[in-house]
Design an enzyme around this catalytic site. Structure first.
Site, PDB file in Angstrom:
ATOM      1  N   ASP A  26      37.164  -9.550 142.876  1.00  0.00           N
ATOM      2  CA  ASP A  26      38.349  -9.797 141.752  1.00  0.00           C
ATOM      3  C   ASP A  26      39.610  -9.254 142.683  1.00  0.00           C
ATOM      4  O   ASP A  26      40.750  -8.731 142.075  1.00  0.00           O
ATOM      5  CB  ASP A  26      38.468  -9.014 140.704  1.00  0.00           C
ATOM      6  CG  ASP A  26      37.155  -9.537 139.846  1.00  0.00           C
ATOM      7  OD1 ASP A  26      36.444 -10.456 140.200  1.00  0.00           O
ATOM      8  OD2 ASP A  26      36.868  -8.877 138.883  1.00  0.00           O
ATOM      9  N   LYS A 131      34.120 -15.846 137.543  1.00  0.00           N
ATOM     10  CA  LYS A 131      33.235 -15.082 136.493  1.00  0.00           C
ATOM     11  C   LYS A 131      34.083 -14.592 135.227  1.00  0.00           C
ATOM     12  O   LYS A 131      35.204 -14.180 135.103  1.00  0.00           O
ATOM     13  CB  LYS A 131      32.645 -13.912 137.283  1.00  0.00           C
ATOM     14  CG  LYS A 131      33.815 -12.737 137.542  1.00  0.00           C
ATOM     15  CD  LYS A 131      32.990 -11.665 138.223  1.00  0.00           C
ATOM     16  CE  LYS A 131      33.969 -10.471 138.516  1.00  0.00           C
ATOM     17  NZ  LYS A 131      34.727  -9.690 137.417  1.00  0.00           N
ATOM     18  N   CYS A 164      35.050  -3.769 136.951  1.00  0.00           N
ATOM     19  CA  CYS A 164      34.338  -4.997 137.507  1.00  0.00           C
ATOM     20  C   CYS A 164      33.254  -4.608 138.676  1.00  0.00           C
ATOM     21  O   CYS A 164      32.327  -4.964 138.819  1.00  0.00           O
ATOM     22  CB  CYS A 164      35.206  -6.003 137.695  1.00  0.00           C
ATOM     23  SG  CYS A 164      35.813  -6.974 136.475  1.00  0.00           S
TER      24      CYS A 164
HETATM   25  C1  C5J Z   1      38.314  -5.847 136.894  1.00  0.00           C
HETATM   26  C2  C5J Z   1      39.565  -5.500 134.791  1.00  0.00           C
HETATM   27  N1  C5J Z   1      38.336  -6.656 137.878  1.00  0.00           N
HETATM   28  N2  C5J Z   1      39.672  -4.310 135.027  1.00  0.00           N
HETATM   29  N3  C5J Z   1      38.780  -6.251 135.601  1.00  0.00           N
HETATM   30  O1  C5J Z   1      38.063  -4.670 137.096  1.00  0.00           O
HETATM   31  O2  C5J Z   1      39.670  -5.829 133.657  1.00  0.00           O
END
Ligand code: C5J
Length: 223
Positions: A26, A131, A164
């Site tokens: 991400d 995702k 995540c």
């Molecule tokens: C991730 C989030 N990628 N913090 N998403 O950690 O909402």
């Protein structure tokens, strides 16, 4: 057997690195730039910038060695059919998922803000896993892709450490993957949460996996 100096003990590399993959979670504008999802929830997104060069170095070495690289991308279909109302409604930020912000609709696939940052842009032959959840295995083809490629060992990087990244590492651990979290290749909006996550995954003899510095990993892969 080659190993990477790691905690709680050395991480055993597979024979000739066959089965080793880099996972980049991400690293999207929505989390790293002003005007995205992370910012709308009141976070200091600049804190996440520190790991961009580190991940860039790992990415360059994996590419040079011809080892698989998997990028993940948290986001939803434009009609939000894959976004549970609980996820959309929670947070009470200035903007919520699906709202239009300065980089397009928040956390919606295809929008400018949802792209991976240019410094870490995937190459056309690299795997990108969109995702809908925090974990990269939930409602995605990730497990079948890893199986098909014979991947057994995951070097894990990205954001955010306790959300995540940790969720994905736990999902991978339950599926039998040997997971190593890169200490200076993951970041959180909350430094204490990052610290705690590193400690909890490697506690109890590596109950979720290992942690190591990027320097140790780069040295082992290039030796
Ligand atoms: C991730 C989030 N990628 N913090 N998403 O950690 O909402």
């Amino acid at each position: 057997m080659p190993t990477i100096p790691a905690q709680p003990y050395d991480y055993p590399l597979p024979e000739n690195n066959q089965g080793l993959a880099l996972v980049i979670i991400d690293m999207q504008r929505d989390f790293l730039e002003p005007g995205g999802f992370g910012d709308s929830l009141g976070n200091d997104v600049m804190l996440l910038q520190a790991i961009v060069p580190t991940i860039g170095q790992l990415l360059a070495v994996f590419r040079r060695l011809g080892l698989p690289v998997i990028h993940t991308q948290e986001g939803h279909q434009p009609d939000l059919s894959d976004c549970p109302p609980s996820k959309r409604d929670r947070g009470q930020g200035s903007l919520t998922i699906g709202d239009r912000g300065p980089m397009g609709r928040i956390l919606v696939l295809g929008e400018a803000g949802n792209q991976i940052i240019p410094d870490l842009s995937p190459l056309p032959d690299e795997i990108v896993i969109p995702k809908p959840g925090k974990g990269a295995f939930y409602n995605t083809p990730l497990e079948s892709i890893l199986k098909e490629k014979g991947v057994t060992h995951l070097i894990i990087t990205g954001v955010t450490t306790e959300v995540c990244v940790q969720t994905t590492m736990r999902e991978a651990n339950d599926r039998g993957y040997e997971c190593l979290l890169v200490e200076d290749g993951t970041e959180s909006y909350f430094p204490e949460f990052k610290r705690a996550t590193l400690e909890m995954v490697r506690a109890q003899g590596g109950i979720v996996g290992w942690t190591a510095s990027s320097g140790a990993i780069l040295a082992a892969l290039q030796s």
